[in-house]
Design a protein around this motif. Sequence first.
Motif, mmCIF file in Angstrom:
data_model
loop_
_atom_site.group_PDB
_atom_site.id
_atom_site.type_symbol
_atom_site.label_atom_id
_atom_site.label_comp_id
_atom_site.label_asym_id
_atom_site.label_seq_id
_atom_site.Cartn_x
_atom_site.Cartn_y
_atom_site.Cartn_z
ATOM 1 N N HIS A 114 0.868 -1.177 0.000
ATOM 2 C CA HIS A 114 0.000 0.000 0.000
ATOM 3 C C HIS A 114 0.904 1.227 0.000
ATOM 4 O O HIS A 114 1.793 1.323 0.849
ATOM 5 C CB HIS A 114 -0.908 0.013 1.238
ATOM 6 N N LEU A 174 1.968 2.898 3.274
ATOM 7 C CA LEU A 174 2.750 2.191 4.301
ATOM 8 C C LEU A 174 4.205 2.613 4.236
ATOM 9 O O LEU A 174 4.823 2.599 3.167
ATOM 10 C CB LEU A 174 2.650 0.679 4.113
ATOM 11 N N THR A 194 1.157 0.910 11.545
ATOM 12 C CA THR A 194 0.362 1.928 10.869
ATOM 13 C C THR A 194 0.210 3.183 11.720
ATOM 14 O O THR A 194 -0.573 4.063 11.391
ATOM 15 C CB THR A 194 -1.053 1.371 10.577
ATOM 16 N N VAL A 203 -5.649 1.627 4.249
ATOM 17 C CA VAL A 203 -4.816 0.440 4.449
ATOM 18 C C VAL A 203 -5.663 -0.723 4.994
ATOM 19 O O VAL A 203 -5.559 -1.867 4.539
ATOM 20 C CB VAL A 203 -3.626 0.737 5.405
#
Length: 445
Positions: free
Chosen positions: A248, A251, A291, A302
Amino acid sequence: RLRGKSVRKLLEERLPKKVVDILRKAGQVGSARGEEVYLVGGAVRDLLLRNHNLDIDLVIEGQGIPFARELAAQFPGCRIRGHEKFGTAVILFEDNFKIDVATARHEYYARPGALPTVETSSIKRDLFRRDFTMNTLAISLNTRTIGHLIDFFGGSRDIKERIIRVLHNLAFVEDPTRILRAVRFSSRFGFAIGKHTLNLMKAAIRMKLFDKVEGKRLLNELIHMLEEKNPLSPLTLMDGYGIPQALHPALNFTPKTMELVESTIGVLSWWKYLFMKDQIDSWSVYFLALTDNLSDGDFKSVVERFSIVGDLGRHMASERILVRQALALFARGIIEKPSEIYSVLRNLSLETLLFMMAKTMREETRMAISEYIINYRYVKPLLTGKDLIRMGYEPGPIFAPILRTLKQASLDREVLTRSEAEDLVRRIFPIKKKEADRDTISLDS
Ligand code: ATP
């Protein structure tokens, strides 16, 4: 058939006798049914590596479900759960030990051109579908061949050389989650990823092949990674290959993220040491750590990418906000009394609380959360509703604030006995006299 050396001795010496007996029996049942029976996958790999592994996977060249039924019948209290569609079964023993059984079907392949139809060994095809050579080994269990190591793809050499290799050039294209598996195995076993395999892997990452993978499958592999003994090592490797961004774009594992992961490892080992009965999902504590540096919007995106949908996704997103609010309250130094700690933390899940412990830089906050986890969350009011009725209170909405007050008083150790609790209740919540009572009193006076 490539029947290599015998590992029978290793099998008998490394596995518990009970398991060896089951495997021997499996071979006997197979031989009697005219079917080939193999121990395959991780258990064989770990046997050669001398690692403990009792995840027993069998592959039957024949009919897996009837085989499983017949094998189970040999053991008292043993049950099976079969999946007709896949030809697989789980054999569940009385003591919760289990064995997975799969079927490798005999199929006939039409060769291209004028060549005749041929039968390839179905175990070979079954093993060829696997991820890395080290996972393609099988051990024959049939009566006359028990212990023969079957190695079609050079798996035992690669294990000896401690190298992870794919079976063919399209391995990562076929299934990009194998990239995560390569990283996980490489860090778990300290194996190098073979040069060609690494090039294929890097190309697959560059080509954004993860984009084609369902979120649920990615999450599943990520969870496996986060449940490794030391997740910092695969996560660091993963970062080195630019995998987070490929999963992603938001990230981003910064040095701070890694510090947070390290601190999470510490908190989770503290938690494990407490031997509490609660089951927790340790992966989600790491997930919050990985995260933590994302905006709320990116976090939501995400979470969606990994198909963490429904209640869990919503819950994670809202708890993440509550964490920031709670930590801010603690940082202002205005949360001191146990009852205040309780009221700030009471709605948070254990996973979130553990994450907060990992995240906070304040020792006092960490202590407060640990007190909450160990003690405060179990504190009960000294009196129950029944006691209140006995004291003359009418059941109704008043009970909730009374019981809340009692709980706070217990948390802050303002009341220690039931009679102190009764006094407190009478003082704060005096019983209102009914109209009838008042009439009587006024008449009397
Ligand atoms: P672990 O020790 O982590 O359980 P394992 O090798 O037993 O490792 P599992 O995920 O239980 O791994 O998978 C069992 C077997 O299935 C593996 O040995 C592997 O050969 C095969 N397998 C699992 N996932 C894949 C995949 N994505 N592609 C190909 N084969 C796979």
